[in-house]
Design a protein around this motif. Structure first.
Motif, PDB file in Angstrom:
ATOM      1  N   ASP A  10       0.823  -1.214   0.000  1.00  0.00           N
ATOM      2  CA  ASP A  10       0.000   0.000   0.000  1.00  0.00           C
ATOM      3  C   ASP A  10       0.858   1.266   0.000  1.00  0.00           C
ATOM      4  O   ASP A  10       0.406   2.320  -0.462  1.00  0.00           O
ATOM      5  CB  ASP A  10      -0.930   0.009   1.227  1.00  0.00           C
ATOM      6  N   ASN A  11       2.054   1.171   0.532  1.00  0.00           N
ATOM      7  CA  ASN A  11       2.937   2.342   0.608  1.00  0.00           C
ATOM      8  C   ASN A  11       4.123   2.233  -0.356  1.00  0.00           C
ATOM      9  O   ASN A  11       5.133   2.901  -0.171  1.00  0.00           O
ATOM     10  CB  ASN A  11       3.465   2.493   2.042  1.00  0.00           C
ATOM     11  N   ARG A  14       5.461   5.536  -1.904  1.00  0.00           N
ATOM     12  CA  ARG A  14       6.230   6.360  -0.971  1.00  0.00           C
ATOM     13  C   ARG A  14       7.626   5.793  -0.776  1.00  0.00           C
ATOM     14  O   ARG A  14       8.618   6.537  -0.749  1.00  0.00           O
ATOM     15  CB  ARG A  14       5.498   6.440   0.368  1.00  0.00           C
ATOM     16  N   ILE A 179       6.466   5.556   7.899  1.00  0.00           N
ATOM     17  CA  ILE A 179       5.416   4.547   7.693  1.00  0.00           C
ATOM     18  C   ILE A 179       5.333   3.627   8.903  1.00  0.00           C
ATOM     19  O   ILE A 179       4.245   3.255   9.348  1.00  0.00           O
ATOM     20  CB  ILE A 179       5.697   3.743   6.401  1.00  0.00           C
ATOM     21  N   GLU A 182       3.420   5.276  11.601  1.00  0.00           N
ATOM     22  CA  GLU A 182       2.005   5.438  11.269  1.00  0.00           C
ATOM     23  C   GLU A 182       1.241   4.119  11.380  1.00  0.00           C
ATOM     24  O   GLU A 182       0.063   4.112  11.754  1.00  0.00           O
ATOM     25  CB  GLU A 182       1.854   5.979   9.842  1.00  0.00           C
ATOM     26  N   THR A 183       1.903   3.020  11.039  1.00  0.00           N
ATOM     27  CA  THR A 183       1.214   1.731  10.956  1.00  0.00           C
ATOM     28  C   THR A 183       1.549   0.783  12.102  1.00  0.00           C
ATOM     29  O   THR A 183       0.825  -0.209  12.312  1.00  0.00           O
ATOM     30  CB  THR A 183       1.571   1.031   9.642  1.00  0.00           C
TER      31      THR A 183
END
Length: 219
Positions: A10-11, A14, A179, A182-183
């Motif tokens: 999903d990232n 980035r 990331i 964040e996750t």
């Protein structure tokens, strides 16, 4: 423990953007540090003691202090003490370029000094100026001799760029750590970061091995 690798997919954009910035920062730094290192090497070989001493002090400072400290110094001290404000990328580029230029200067200096004095004398005997001897005889040979060492410096620089994440430069390390925060998927994100560094760094390391074999000097 459960794994969720979808966070990496999903990232992916980035992470790839961060990887691209890492490559750009490495290439730009080396493009500056190659001529910078050569100039410093020539200054260290100057016949004037004051020039040699000042250049030696500059080079040894950047060789003897941690790179992370140099990046912090450029980021915090320049604005506070001299009111010089640079972007995060420019700050990282300046800090890395100064550091790598110092190391490249010693590489170039060793290469230049490895050329036998007889070649200088032969060129001068043919009526060439010292500048012509240096540019046409000494520098081409010295460059070939130091090419493997410069390639090794490139690989080290590629890995050292991860330190610029401390000043919020959006390289691969910074993006991956962001990331992760964040996750909360530590294993997956850090494994993906390691995988990307390995995919980019391994071919470079093998290229250095080939350069060492191809341009090895035997006298």
């Amino acid at each position: 423990m459960t794994f969720d690798w979808s966070v990496v997919w999903d990232n992916r954009e980035r992470l790839l953007d961060g990887a691209r910035l890492t490559v750009i920062l490495t290439a730009t730094t080396m493009a500056i540090a190659l001529p910078g290192g050569l100039i410093l090497a020539l200054l260290r070989l100057s016949p004037f003691r004051a020039v040699r001493s000042a250049t030696t002090g500059f080079v040894e400072f950047f060789r003897a202090t941690p790179l992370i400290l140099q990046i912090y110094w450029v980021f915090y001290v320049l604005p506070a003490a001299f009111d010089i404000r640079l972007s995060e990328f420019a700050t990282a580029l300046l800090g890395l370029s100064l550091n790598v230029s110092a190391f490249n200067s010693e590489t170039f200096r060793a290469g230049i000094q490895s050329i036998r004095a007889g070649q200088w004398n032969a060129g001068l005997a043919l009526g060439m100026s010292r500048i012509e001897v240096f540019l046409k005889i000494v520098l081409p040979q010295a460059t070939l001799r130091v090419l493997p060492a410069l390639a090794s410096t490139w690989v080290s620089l590629f890995k050292d760029t991860s330190l610029v994440s401390i000043i919020a430069v959006a390289d691969l390390s910074y993006v991956a750590l962001k990331i992760r925060s964040e996750t909360y998927r530590i294993l997956e994100v850090l494994t993906a970061m390691a995988g990307l560094y390995c995919l980019m760094g391994y071919p470079q390391a093998k290229l250095v091995d080939w350069l060492h074999r191809r341009w090895k000097v035997a006298e």
